[in-house]
Design a protein around this motif. Sequence first.
Motif, PDB file in Angstrom:
ATOM      1  N   TYR A   1      76.332  45.897  82.487  1.00 41.50           N
ATOM      2  CA  TYR A   1      76.484  44.484  82.175  1.00 41.50           C
ATOM      3  C   TYR A   1      77.166  44.369  80.814  1.00 41.50           C
ATOM      4  N   LEU A   2      77.987  43.337  80.670  1.00 43.52           N
ATOM      5  CA  LEU A   2      78.674  43.076  79.409  1.00 43.52           C
ATOM      6  C   LEU A   2      78.395  41.648  78.966  1.00 43.52           C
ATOM      7  N   PRO A   3      78.442  41.413  77.649  1.00 47.36           N
ATOM      8  CA  PRO A   3      78.264  40.042  77.158  1.00 47.36           C
ATOM      9  C   PRO A   3      79.556  39.235  77.272  1.00 47.36           C
ATOM     10  N   ARG A   4      79.381  37.944  77.384  1.00 40.93           N
ATOM     11  CA  ARG A   4      80.492  36.992  77.332  1.00 40.93           C
ATOM     12  C   ARG A   4      80.062  35.887  76.377  1.00 40.93           C
ATOM     13  N   VAL A   5      80.898  35.593  75.414  1.00 41.68           N
ATOM     14  CA  VAL A   5      80.573  34.563  74.421  1.00 41.68           C
ATOM     15  C   VAL A   5      80.579  33.188  75.089  1.00 41.68           C
ATOM     16  N   ASN A   6      79.504  32.442  74.823  1.00 43.64           N
ATOM     17  CA  ASN A   6      79.357  31.083  75.334  1.00 43.64           C
ATOM     18  C   ASN A   6      78.859  30.230  74.168  1.00 43.64           C
ATOM     19  N   GLY A   7      79.783  29.674  73.418  1.00 40.37           N
ATOM     20  CA  GLY A   7      79.403  28.920  72.213  1.00 40.37           C
ATOM     21  C   GLY A   7      78.852  29.874  71.171  1.00 40.37           C
ATOM     22  N   ILE A   8      77.584  29.666  70.768  1.00 34.97           N
ATOM     23  CA  ILE A   8      76.962  30.568  69.791  1.00 34.97           C
ATOM     24  C   ILE A   8      76.045  31.584  70.477  1.00 34.97           C
TER      25      ILE A   8
ATOM     26  N   ARG B   1      83.775  52.671  76.887  1.00 38.78           N
ATOM     27  CA  ARG B   1      84.404  52.460  78.195  1.00 38.78           C
ATOM     28  C   ARG B   1      84.161  53.593  79.185  1.00 38.78           C
ATOM     29  N   VAL B   2      84.085  54.820  78.726  1.00 43.21           N
ATOM     30  CA  VAL B   2      83.855  55.950  79.624  1.00 43.21           C
ATOM     31  C   VAL B   2      82.494  55.839  80.316  1.00 43.21           C
ATOM     32  N   LEU B   3      81.553  55.196  79.675  1.00 46.29           N
ATOM     33  CA  LEU B   3      80.218  55.037  80.268  1.00 46.29           C
ATOM     34  C   LEU B   3      80.262  54.243  81.565  1.00 46.29           C
ATOM     35  N   PHE B   4      81.165  53.282  81.647  1.00 43.36           N
ATOM     36  CA  PHE B   4      81.217  52.400  82.811  1.00 43.36           C
ATOM     37  C   PHE B   4      81.582  53.141  84.096  1.00 43.36           C
ATOM     38  N   ASP B   5      82.074  54.382  83.963  1.00 43.89           N
ATOM     39  CA  ASP B   5      82.403  55.198  85.147  1.00 43.89           C
ATOM     40  C   ASP B   5      81.156  55.717  85.850  1.00 43.89           C
ATOM     41  N   ASN B   6      80.019  55.706  85.162  1.00 38.00           N
ATOM     42  CA  ASN B   6      78.770  56.191  85.761  1.00 38.00           C
ATOM     43  C   ASN B   6      78.260  55.139  86.743  1.00 38.00           C
ATOM     44  N   GLN B   7      78.515  55.395  88.015  1.00 39.21           N
ATOM     45  CA  GLN B   7      78.152  54.418  89.042  1.00 39.21           C
ATOM     46  C   GLN B   7      76.691  54.510  89.475  1.00 39.21           C
TER      47      GLN B   7
ATOM     48  N   VAL C   1      69.911  48.217  76.044  1.00 39.71           N
ATOM     49  CA  VAL C   1      71.053  47.462  75.542  1.00 39.71           C
ATOM     50  C   VAL C   1      71.721  48.313  74.470  1.00 39.71           C
ATOM     51  N   ILE C   2      73.009  48.512  74.619  1.00 39.91           N
ATOM     52  CA  ILE C   2      73.796  49.272  73.648  1.00 39.91           C
ATOM     53  C   ILE C   2      74.538  48.243  72.802  1.00 39.91           C
ATOM     54  N   ILE C   3      74.241  48.254  71.505  1.00 39.15           N
ATOM     55  CA  ILE C   3      74.637  47.182  70.593  1.00 39.15           C
ATOM     56  C   ILE C   3      75.741  47.669  69.646  1.00 39.15           C
ATOM     57  N   PRO C   4      76.778  46.859  69.446  1.00 39.26           N
ATOM     58  CA  PRO C   4      77.810  47.247  68.469  1.00 39.26           C
ATOM     59  C   PRO C   4      77.310  47.016  67.039  1.00 39.26           C
ATOM     60  N   ALA C   5      77.929  47.713  66.097  1.00 40.24           N
ATOM     61  CA  ALA C   5      77.562  47.537  64.690  1.00 40.24           C
ATOM     62  C   ALA C   5      78.710  47.975  63.797  1.00 40.24           C
ATOM     63  N   CYS C   6      78.806  47.327  62.647  1.00 37.00           N
ATOM     64  CA  CYS C   6      79.744  47.770  61.606  1.00 37.00           C
ATOM     65  C   CYS C   6      79.121  48.904  60.804  1.00 37.00           C
ATOM     66  N   ALA C   7      77.798  48.792  60.611  1.00 40.05           N
ATOM     67  CA  ALA C   7      77.039  49.790  59.859  1.00 40.05           C
ATOM     68  C   ALA C   7      75.590  49.683  60.311  1.00 40.05           C
ATOM     69  N   VAL C   8      74.804  50.675  59.955  1.00 39.09           N
ATOM     70  CA  VAL C   8      73.394  50.700  60.332  1.00 39.09           C
ATOM     71  C   VAL C   8      72.630  51.437  59.245  1.00 39.09           C
TER      72      VAL C   8
ATOM     73  N   ASN D   1      69.642  49.808  84.477  1.00 35.62           N
ATOM     74  CA  ASN D   1      70.347  48.554  84.184  1.00 35.62           C
ATOM     75  C   ASN D   1      70.609  48.467  82.690  1.00 35.62           C
ATOM     76  N   ILE D   2      71.885  48.568  82.321  1.00 34.99           N
ATOM     77  CA  ILE D   2      72.249  48.696  80.903  1.00 34.99           C
ATOM     78  C   ILE D   2      73.255  47.617  80.510  1.00 34.99           C
ATOM     79  N   ILE D   3      72.930  46.909  79.438  1.00 34.75           N
ATOM     80  CA  ILE D   3      73.880  46.001  78.809  1.00 34.75           C
ATOM     81  C   ILE D   3      74.623  46.813  77.760  1.00 34.75           C
ATOM     82  N   CYS D   4      75.922  46.698  77.751  1.00 33.98           N
ATOM     83  CA  CYS D   4      76.740  47.445  76.802  1.00 33.98           C
ATOM     84  C   CYS D   4      77.748  46.479  76.182  1.00 33.98           C
ATOM     85  N   TYR D   5      78.540  46.973  75.268  1.00 32.75           N
ATOM     86  CA  TYR D   5      79.607  46.168  74.679  1.00 32.75           C
ATOM     87  C   TYR D   5      80.940  46.784  75.048  1.00 32.75           C
ATOM     88  N   TYR D   6      81.962  45.970  75.071  1.00 31.98           N
ATOM     89  CA  TYR D   6      83.334  46.455  75.229  1.00 31.98           C
ATOM     90  C   TYR D   6      83.861  46.652  73.815  1.00 31.98           C
TER      91      TYR D   6
END
Length: 174
Positions: free
Chosen positions: A65-72, A54-60, A106-113, A40-45
Amino acid sequence: MKNKLRKEAIEKRKNIACEKLNKKIIANLTEIKEYKESKNIICYYPLKGEADTRVLFDNQLKNWYLPRVNGIFLDICPCSCLQKGSFGIMEPQTEKIKNYSEINMVIIPACAVDRKGYRLGWGKGYYDRFLPLLPENCKKVVLIYSSLVYDTVFPEKFDVKADIIVTDTEILRI
């Protein structure tokens, strides 16, 4: 300092040959034990310039799971019925999950690390508010181009460290 570094990283991303390096990042991710063992993996679009997940989502064999912004905050939803949402990002229109206990990664997006596992996001704090809600054994992974790994991203006390950083040239376990 953070804003200056964020601008520098975003500008640097514009000059990266993404497609070839992205394939290396995804190959490195899919070879690590933690990914293979996660169900069970949370990822970002991805936004333009981010490592393309996006290619990861083909692994059935995995539940995505993806995030959806809800306020903050971020709602986490099964990866289906995608529509353009906040900030022009594709978001699921499905019912949010209420229990994170089964989330393995959870696979997290980043500008830098940086090499200590701290990430520099877009500056809104969505992930820093969300990550502490996940189970302790959930692996936090950042996918990023190697040229965006810095000595420091000037972390603050509320910043949450990644467990693993996957680049096109290396895998850093924190």
